[in-house]
Design a protein around this motif. Structure first.
Motif, short mmCIF file in Angstrom:
data_model
loop_
_atom_site.label_atom_id
_atom_site.label_comp_id
_atom_site.label_asym_id
_atom_site.label_seq_id
_atom_site.Cartn_x
_atom_site.Cartn_y
_atom_site.Cartn_z
N ALA A 1 0.82 -1.21 0.00
CA ALA A 1 0.00 0.00 0.00
C ALA A 1 0.85 1.26 0.00
O ALA A 1 1.92 1.30 0.62
N LEU A 2 0.36 2.28 -0.69
CA LEU A 2 0.96 3.61 -0.68
C LEU A 2 -0.04 4.55 -0.03
O LEU A 2 -1.18 4.66 -0.47
N THR A 3 0.38 5.21 1.04
CA THR A 3 -0.49 6.17 1.72
C THR A 3 0.04 7.57 1.45
O THR A 3 1.17 7.89 1.80
N PHE A 4 -0.77 8.37 0.81
CA PHE A 4 -0.34 9.68 0.33
C PHE A 4 -0.78 10.81 1.25
O PHE A 4 -1.98 10.97 1.52
N ASP A 5 0.19 11.58 1.73
CA ASP A 5 -0.16 12.90 2.22
C ASP A 5 -0.86 13.60 1.07
O ASP A 5 -0.52 13.39 -0.10
N THR A 6 -1.83 14.43 1.38
CA THR A 6 -2.63 14.99 0.27
C THR A 6 -2.49 16.50 0.15
O THR A 6 -2.26 17.02 -0.94
N GLY A 7 -2.61 17.23 1.25
CA GLY A 7 -2.40 18.67 1.16
C GLY A 7 -0.94 18.99 0.90
O GLY A 7 -0.08 18.62 1.69
N GLY A 8 -0.65 19.65 -0.20
CA GLY A 8 0.74 19.99 -0.54
C GLY A 8 1.38 18.96 -1.42
O GLY A 8 1.93 19.29 -2.48
N THR A 9 1.33 17.69 -1.05
CA THR A 9 1.93 16.64 -1.85
C THR A 9 1.13 16.39 -3.11
O THR A 9 1.69 16.25 -4.21
N VAL A 10 -0.19 16.34 -2.98
CA VAL A 10 -1.07 16.08 -4.13
C VAL A 10 -1.77 17.35 -4.60
O VAL A 10 -1.94 17.56 -5.80
N LEU A 11 -2.15 18.22 -3.67
CA LEU A 11 -2.94 19.40 -4.00
C LEU A 11 -2.10 20.67 -3.97
O LEU A 11 -1.28 20.87 -3.07
N ASP A 12 -2.33 21.55 -4.94
CA ASP A 12 -1.63 22.82 -5.03
C ASP A 12 -2.39 23.88 -4.25
O ASP A 12 -3.18 24.64 -4.80
N TRP A 13 -2.15 23.92 -2.94
CA TRP A 13 -2.88 24.85 -2.09
C TRP A 13 -2.44 26.29 -2.31
O TRP A 13 -3.24 27.22 -2.21
N HIS A 14 -1.15 26.52 -2.63
CA HIS A 14 -0.66 27.90 -2.72
C HIS A 14 -1.37 28.67 -3.82
O HIS A 14 -1.90 29.77 -3.59
N ASN A 15 -1.36 28.13 -5.03
CA ASN A 15 -2.02 28.84 -6.13
C ASN A 15 -3.52 28.96 -5.91
O ASN A 15 -4.14 29.95 -6.32
N GLY A 16 -4.11 27.95 -5.26
CA GLY A 16 -5.54 28.02 -5.00
C GLY A 16 -5.90 29.15 -4.05
O GLY A 16 -6.76 29.99 -4.36
N PHE A 17 -5.24 29.19 -2.91
CA PHE A 17 -5.53 30.25 -1.94
C PHE A 17 -5.14 31.63 -2.47
O PHE A 17 -5.87 32.60 -2.31
N LYS A 18 -3.98 31.71 -3.10
CA LYS A 18 -3.52 33.01 -3.60
C LYS A 18 -4.50 33.58 -4.61
O LYS A 18 -4.82 34.79 -4.58
N SER A 19 -4.99 32.76 -5.52
CA SER A 19 -5.97 33.22 -6.51
C SER A 19 -7.24 33.72 -5.84
O SER A 19 -7.82 34.74 -6.24
N ALA A 20 -7.68 33.02 -4.80
CA ALA A 20 -8.90 33.43 -4.09
C ALA A 20 -8.70 34.77 -3.38
O ALA A 20 -9.59 35.64 -3.39
N PHE A 21 -7.54 34.97 -2.77
CA PHE A 21 -7.23 36.25 -2.14
C PHE A 21 -7.20 37.37 -3.18
O PHE A 21 -7.71 38.47 -2.96
N GLN A 22 -6.58 37.09 -4.32
CA GLN A 22 -6.49 38.09 -5.37
C GLN A 22 -7.88 38.50 -5.87
O GLN A 22 -8.14 39.68 -6.08
N GLN A 23 -8.74 37.53 -6.04
CA GLN A 23 -10.09 37.82 -6.51
C GLN A 23 -10.85 38.68 -5.50
O GLN A 23 -11.53 39.64 -5.88
N ALA A 24 -10.75 38.34 -4.22
CA ALA A 24 -11.42 39.12 -3.19
C ALA A 24 -10.83 40.52 -3.11
O ALA A 24 -11.56 41.51 -2.96
N GLY A 25 -9.50 40.60 -3.21
CA GLY A 25 -8.86 41.91 -3.18
C GLY A 25 -9.29 42.78 -4.33
O GLY A 25 -9.56 43.98 -4.16
N LYS A 26 -9.36 42.21 -5.52
CA LYS A 26 -9.80 42.95 -6.71
C LYS A 26 -11.22 43.45 -6.54
O LYS A 26 -11.56 44.58 -6.92
N ARG A 27 -12.06 42.60 -5.97
CA ARG A 27 -13.46 42.96 -5.76
C ARG A 27 -13.59 44.19 -4.87
O ARG A 27 -14.47 45.03 -5.06
#
Length: 238
Positions: free
Chosen positions: A8-34
């Motif tokens: 079995a392979l057990t995967f860390d998911t936040g960071g290892t599999v998911l790109d949290w930085h670009n996701g959160f940064k884009s959301a902040f940018q959208q709110a800031g622009k608004r």
């Protein structure tokens, strides 16, 4: 036990599999622009991630957890809004950043194909401190197929507590040596190694944004690669 005996392979998911930085940064940018606001969104994004992680690691050591990762995201976001004078972010903005965005994070582009290949030979599971619902939603969003999802939310003991790693091997009905923890975070792998797991470090050089500093390793994983494609090869999967 050699690597060829892995089941079995057990995967860390936040960071290892998911790109949290670009996701959160884009959301902040959208709110800031608004609201017509400019800030160092990359820095604020990393602070959100860092503080949220601090609230989650080793949770459950002394008492039963009474919140999940989604709650940590919202708590830290509200703190950062006050610190960085972002009070014009309304409830819609806050819910979008703290909940909707992480539940729709994109995965790293090299993961889906690698996951499909690895599942031909191994049990491939998510083993994460993220909430069950977050893993369900991101799996559906990215077309991922986990054989199992082990969230510390259900175990009641969060990484880096040894009980969390022990619980997963018990659920899988495997010995720790038959399991390999796959992560981009050294601290996760060190804890897994202490629990008897084999370990694979997959570098995610842009996890904290472009140009993130890569630190020197303080331990030796069984596998060290720079991509999921390389992990597939290292594990002998065609």
């Amino acid at each position: 036990m050699a690597l060829e005996n892995l089941r079995a392979l057990t995967f860390d998911t936040g960071g290892t599999v998911l790109d949290w930085h670009n996701g959160f940064k884009s959301a902040f940018q959208q709110a800031g622009k608004r609201h017509g606001i400019e800030r160092d969104w990359g820095m604020i994004t990393n602070e959100l991630r860092r503080r949220s992680m601090q609230l989650m690691l080793n949770l459950g050591e002394f008492a039963k957890p009474d919140y999940r990762f989604d709650d940590a995201h919202r708590k830290v976001l509200d703190e950062l809004i006050d610190e960085f004078e972002l009070q014009t972010f309304d409830e819609q903005d806050r819910h979008l950043i703290a909940y909707e965005t992480p539940h729709h994070f994109n995965c790293w582009p090299d993961f889906p194909d690698a996951q499909a290949k690895l599942r031909q030979k191994f049990i491939v599971a998510s083993f994460t401190i993220l909430s069950y619902r977050l893993i369900i939603d991101t799996a559906r969003h990215n077309g991922l197929n986990w054989d199992a999802v082990f969230s510390c939310e259900g175990i009641g003991k969060y990484k880096l507590l040894p009980e969390s790693y022990q619980a997963v091997t018990e659920y899988l009905q495997l010995s720790p040596e038959e399991c390999c923890m796959v992560a981009c975070h050294e601290y996760d792998l060190i804890a897994a190694q202490k629990a008897g797991y084999r370990t694979a470090l997959v570098r995610r050089k842009d996890e904290w944004g472009p140009g993130s500093t890569q630190t020197e390793l303080t331990f030796s994983p069984d596998i060290l690669v720079d991509s999921f494609d390389e992990l597939v090869v290292a594990l002998g999967v065609k």
